[in-house]
Design an enzyme around this catalytic site. Sequence first.
Site, PDB file in Angstrom:
ATOM      1  N   SER A 143       0.862  -1.196   0.000  1.00  0.00           N
ATOM      2  CA  SER A 143       0.000   0.000   0.000  1.00  0.00           C
ATOM      3  C   SER A 143       0.890   1.235   0.000  1.00  0.00           C
ATOM      4  O   SER A 143       2.021   1.188   0.516  1.00  0.00           O
ATOM      5  CB  SER A 143      -0.875   0.010   1.252  1.00  0.00           C
ATOM      6  OG  SER A 143      -1.453   1.287   1.445  1.00  0.00           O
ATOM      7  N   TYR A 156      -2.085  -0.474  10.192  1.00  0.00           N
ATOM      8  CA  TYR A 156      -2.053  -0.946   8.795  1.00  0.00           C
ATOM      9  C   TYR A 156      -0.783  -0.447   8.098  1.00  0.00           C
ATOM     10  O   TYR A 156      -0.078  -1.226   7.439  1.00  0.00           O
ATOM     11  CB  TYR A 156      -3.304  -0.422   8.096  1.00  0.00           C
ATOM     12  CG  TYR A 156      -3.443  -0.686   6.623  1.00  0.00           C
ATOM     13  CD1 TYR A 156      -3.847  -1.929   6.152  1.00  0.00           C
ATOM     14  CD2 TYR A 156      -3.227   0.332   5.685  1.00  0.00           C
ATOM     15  CE1 TYR A 156      -4.022  -2.158   4.794  1.00  0.00           C
ATOM     16  CE2 TYR A 156      -3.403   0.111   4.327  1.00  0.00           C
ATOM     17  CZ  TYR A 156      -3.795  -1.132   3.879  1.00  0.00           C
ATOM     18  OH  TYR A 156      -3.972  -1.355   2.534  1.00  0.00           O
TER      19      TYR A 156
END
Length: 263
Positions: A143, A156
């Site tokens: 990501s 995350y």
Amino acid sequence: MTLDLALEGRVAVVTGASKGIGLAITRALAAQGASVVAGARHSGDDLDALRDEGRVHPVAVDLSTPDGPSELIAAATELHGGVDILVNNVGGVRPRLSGFAAITDDEWAWALNINFLAAVRTMRAAIPAMAERTGASITTISSVNAFLPDPGVIDYGAAKGALTNLCKSLSKELGPSIRVNTISPGPVQTDLWLGDAGVAATVGTANGIDPGEVVRQQQAAAATGRFTRAEEIADLVIFLASDRAGNITGSDFVIDGGLVTTL
Ligand SMILES: NC(=O)c1ccc[n+]([C@@H]2O[C@H](COP(=O)([O-])OP(=O)(O)OC[C@H]3O[C@@H](n4cnc5c(N)ncnc54)[C@H](OP(=O)(O)O)[C@@H]3O)[C@@H](O)[C@H]2O)c1
């Protein structure tokens, strides 16, 4: 002239394959003639339809468990005798809107488990099954939050940062036999962002604004003014899995519509 990726007959494993980016990757690999072993907790109509077309084998597996990843790889080797292409796609995000101090050990463990340890365990199981296969490759969906830290997804981002770092290290260890690359998407049009319990709904509810407005603000932050489509991630995955990308390893590819403004 068409770009022949020559994936016909290759064996692929995709994690988190029942919807979103993983489903698009599964569909794209199968369309290129690969046999795809597709892992998720549930199958669903889309994956079942691909199974019925003959190239996709869904495996019901919880990849957050210690043994789930090795069970998925075992299913692939039993079916096809080895693995040529591994796509570590499974992951998840739960927005953390009450600050760092409010995040419990259990919440940290959840984020690290599904976003980092699942890939560790899958690669540990898959590498022996890939070692003898010419042109083998691993592509991992990380990501932009791996290098675009955001307190709202602090766990995350930390997990994805570790994931990208891990893959770079592995690309060195595995050298010429298995190529290892990462893709770092910005926001993608999937349930992770747009679903009932997705980022837009969660952030919108917490701030008393319409989820659609959360999405519009996020879109406006990208140079292209839109989210990425899952199929656009899949297109890069099939290229990286092919011998056309034969000298690409240890690389990270950002697909974010220009969201990240630094070099
Ligand atoms: N969407 C974005 O904006 C975005 C941006 C950057 C990076 N990414 C990354 O891209 C990857 C895919 O995201 P997505 O947006 O496609 O997510 P998604 O739409 O929420 O799909 C997640 C997939 O993973 C499966 N899954 C979840 N937990 C699982 C578990 N414990 N065991 C097995 N399978 C599990 C789900 O199926 P089941 O529920 O049936 O198990 C589903 O197939 C993730 O790594 C995510 O971090 C996404």
